[in-house]
Design a protein around this motif. Structure first.
Motif, PDB file in Angstrom:
ATOM      1  N   ARG A   5      58.916 -38.238 -25.751  1.00  0.00           N
ATOM      2  CA  ARG A   5      57.769 -37.491 -24.556  1.00  0.00           C
ATOM      3  C   ARG A   5      56.589 -36.775 -25.569  1.00  0.00           C
ATOM      4  NH1 ARG A   5      62.868 -35.551 -22.606  1.00  0.00           N
ATOM      5  NH2 ARG A   5      62.738 -33.593 -24.070  1.00  0.00           N
ATOM      6  N   GLN A   6      56.838 -36.570 -26.398  1.00  0.00           N
ATOM      7  CA  GLN A   6      55.707 -35.938 -27.306  1.00  0.00           C
ATOM      8  C   GLN A   6      54.781 -36.871 -27.560  1.00  0.00           C
ATOM      9  OE1 GLN A   6      56.624 -33.296 -30.511  1.00  0.00           O
ATOM     10  NE2 GLN A   6      54.546 -33.070 -31.127  1.00  0.00           N
ATOM     11  N   ALA A  44      52.943 -38.351 -24.451  1.00  0.00           N
ATOM     12  CA  ALA A  44      51.751 -37.454 -23.894  1.00  0.00           C
ATOM     13  C   ALA A  44      50.586 -37.562 -24.967  1.00  0.00           C
ATOM     14  CB  ALA A  44      52.254 -36.146 -23.915  1.00  0.00           C
ATOM     15  N   ASP A  49      46.642 -39.193 -24.158  1.00  0.00           N
ATOM     16  CA  ASP A  49      45.555 -38.345 -24.251  1.00  0.00           C
ATOM     17  C   ASP A  49      44.419 -39.128 -25.193  1.00  0.00           C
ATOM     18  OD1 ASP A  49      46.411 -36.528 -22.293  1.00  0.00           O
ATOM     19  OD2 ASP A  49      47.204 -34.885 -23.710  1.00  0.00           O
TER      20      ASP A  49
END
Length: 212
Positions: free
Chosen positions: A111-112, A115, A119
């Motif tokens: 997940r990290q 993301a 970005d």
């Protein structure tokens, strides 16, 4: 001594006529030539016509030559949508990525990384959010003008996976965008590499590696 009476000429004539008629009848009947005897058994009946193509419900093609082997595909790796399909095709691309590269990271790390990868790619393509990544883009005032319009930028699919070592990872992204000339292209591919760093307090973060 008794003698037999001579045969009547009428009886002989009648018999002759009967035999002649019978002979004519036999001559008039059709005759089939008799087949010569043979010790070879008769050939088997010809097979029914064979299909030229197979269908999933009808079974494989019947032919004398072996059928060509079909390469197996990973589950879910169906045919990718054609270019220009739009948002409707994004789900198929995501499923193809996940089938080609099975998950190998902890859910929290994945997940990290996803993301951060989204970005970072958005900041690089559109210029929005570059200040969040000074180590990558440097001084925002000195940054190169963005190459893609933010209004027509879209990430179609993304996955995060290990990159050779436990402390390295790569984020695979498929995206679409229109450049400054107005040319819109989807199916673009970008790989962003990250390294895990651990703070003195034990907290770990993923830091993007410089792009070469």
């Amino acid at each position: 001594m008794t003698t037999s009476s001579p045969r009547s000429p009428r009886l002989l004539l009648t018999a002759t006529v009967v035999l002649a008629v019978a002979g004519l009848v036999l001559l008039a009947l059709p005759h089939e030539p008799s087949a010569p005897p043979s010790s070879t058994p008769p050939p088997a009946a010809a097979p029914a016509s064979r299909r030229s193509a197979a269908s999933p419900t009808e079974g494989p093609v019947e032919s004398g030559a072996p059928a060509a082997a079909t390469p197996t595909e990973p589950a879910g790796a169906s045919a990718l949508p054609p270019h220009g399909e739009g948002i409707a095709g994004d789900r198929a691309i995501q499923q193809a990525l996940e089938a080609a590269w099975p998950a190998d990271l902890a859910a929290q790390d994945e997940r990290q990384l996803l993301a951060a990868g989204r970005d970072l790619l958005g900041a690089d393509a559109t210029g929005i959010g570059r200040a969040k990544w000074p180590a990558v883009f440097g001084d925002p005032d000195q940054a190169v003008a963005p190459a893609f319009a933010s209004s027509r930028f879209r990430i179609q699919a993304a996955i995060a996976r290990r990159d050779d070592r436990d402390d390295r990872a790569v984020v695979h992204l498929v995206w679409a965008g229109a450049d400054r000339g107005g040319t819109y292209t989807d199916g673009r591919i970008t790989d962003l590499h990250f390294t895990r760093t651990t703070s003195k307090k034990g907290a770990s973060t993923w830091t993007p590696q410089p792009r070469t």
